[in-house]
Design a protein around this motif. Structure first.
Motif, PDB file in Angstrom:
ATOM      1  N   TRP A 278       0.838  -1.191   0.000  1.00  0.00           N
ATOM      2  CA  TRP A 278       0.000   0.000   0.000  1.00  0.00           C
ATOM      3  C   TRP A 278       0.876   1.245   0.000  1.00  0.00           C
ATOM      4  O   TRP A 278       1.936   1.282   0.595  1.00  0.00           O
TER       5      TRP A 278
ATOM      6  N   GLN B 296      -7.336  -1.063  -6.205  1.00  0.00           N
ATOM      7  CA  GLN B 296      -7.771  -1.669  -4.949  1.00  0.00           C
ATOM      8  C   GLN B 296      -7.226  -0.828  -3.814  1.00  0.00           C
ATOM      9  O   GLN B 296      -6.119  -0.278  -3.899  1.00  0.00           O
TER      10      GLN B 296
ATOM     11  N   ARG C 236      -7.112  -0.241   0.752  1.00  0.00           N
ATOM     12  CA  ARG C 236      -7.339  -0.784   2.086  1.00  0.00           C
ATOM     13  C   ARG C 236      -7.285   0.351   3.103  1.00  0.00           C
ATOM     14  O   ARG C 236      -6.708   1.405   2.858  1.00  0.00           O
TER      15      ARG C 236
ATOM     16  N   SER D  80     -12.901  -5.134   1.168  1.00  0.00           N
ATOM     17  CA  SER D  80     -11.853  -4.474   0.402  1.00  0.00           C
ATOM     18  C   SER D  80     -12.524  -3.460  -0.511  1.00  0.00           C
ATOM     19  O   SER D  80     -13.651  -3.665  -0.956  1.00  0.00           O
TER      20      SER D  80
END
Length: 197
Positions: A51, A105, A107, A142
Motif C-alpha cells: 500500500w 484496490q 485498504r 476491500s
C-alpha cells in the motif's frame, strides 16, 4: 470552437459525477489508547500488495472514524484481469467481465502522522498493525475502484460493480450455509483492532 469546448467540459463533468464515492466508518480499538496525530487512511494497493498512495484520511474521534473516498485519476488505474486482486473469501478465484475494465484496490490503515503533513510517509510515520473486520455479522472487506460497469463471477457468486468506488464484502452470518458476498458504497460497522509495534 468555443461551443465544442463547453460541450466537452459538460461531458467530462457528467463522467466525474457518475463515478460513485464510498464511505467506511466504524470503531477503533487500540489497547493503549490512540496516539496523538493518528490518522485513519485509505491507501491504494499495488499489484504486489504494497500500500502506498493515500486517497484520503481522517482523524479518529472518540474511538470512531468515518472516511469517504472520491473518484480517482485514471493514471492510478491498471487493467482488471480475472483474479488481479486478492479479495477476502474469493481470493483470486473469480472472473471479471468485460475484459477492458481498469481498476484500483484500496485498504484502510492507521498511522501516526509524525510530521503533521496529513500524508503517510513510509520513512517517518509509524503505522499500526492489526486486523480490520466487519462487526455484524462478522466479515471482511476491500475497496475496489472501476472505470466502468463490471461483473465479477465466481462459483455461486455474481457481483456487479458500478463505475467509481465499490466496497466488496464477505460476511459469515451465524447459521448460514456459507459466506454472503456483497458490493455496495457503504460500510458502517468496520472494526479496527490494532496496536503500535
Amino acid at each position: 470552437m468555443k461551443q465544442l469546448f463547453w460541450i466537452l467540459l459538460v461531458l467530462l463533468a457528467n463522467v466525474a459525477l457518475a463515478q460513485q464515492s464510498a464511505r467506511v466508518s466504524g470503531l477503533v480499538n487500540v489497547e493503549d489508547g490512540i496516539v496523538a496525530g493518528t490518522r485513519v487512511a485509505i491507501h491504494l494497493v499495488d499489484s504486489d500488495g504494497v500500500w502506498g498512495y493515500e486517497v484520503d484520511s481522517v482523524l479518529p474521534v472518540a474511538g470512531t472514524f468515518s472516511v469517504t473516498v472520491e473518484p480517482l485519476p485514471s493514471e492510478e488505474l491498471r487493467p482488471f484481469r480475472s483474479g488481479a486482486a486478492v479479495l477476502p473469501g474469493l481470493q483470486n478465484e473469480y472472473l471479471v467481465t468485460p475484459d477492458d475494465v481498469n481498476f484500483a484496490q484500496a485498504r484502510v490503515h492507521m498511522y501516526v502522522d509524525q510530521n503533521d503533513n496529513e500524508l503517510f510517509d513510509r520513512e517517518i510515520d509509524d503505522f499500526y498493525i492489526g486486523v480490520l473486520s466487519l462487526e455484524d455479522p462478522v466479515g471482511f472487506f476491500s475497496l475496489l475502484y472501476v472505470d466502468r460497469d463490471a461483473t465479477m463471477t465466481a462459483i455461486g457468486v455474481e457481483l456487479t460493480l458500478r463505475p467509481g468506488w465499490n466496497i466488496f464484502s464477505v460476511r459469515f452470518p451465524e447459521g448460514a450455509s456459507g459466506p454472503v458476498y456483497d458490493i455496495g458504497p457503504l460500510v458502517d460497522d468496520a472494526v479496527m483492532d490494532v496496536f503500535l509495534p
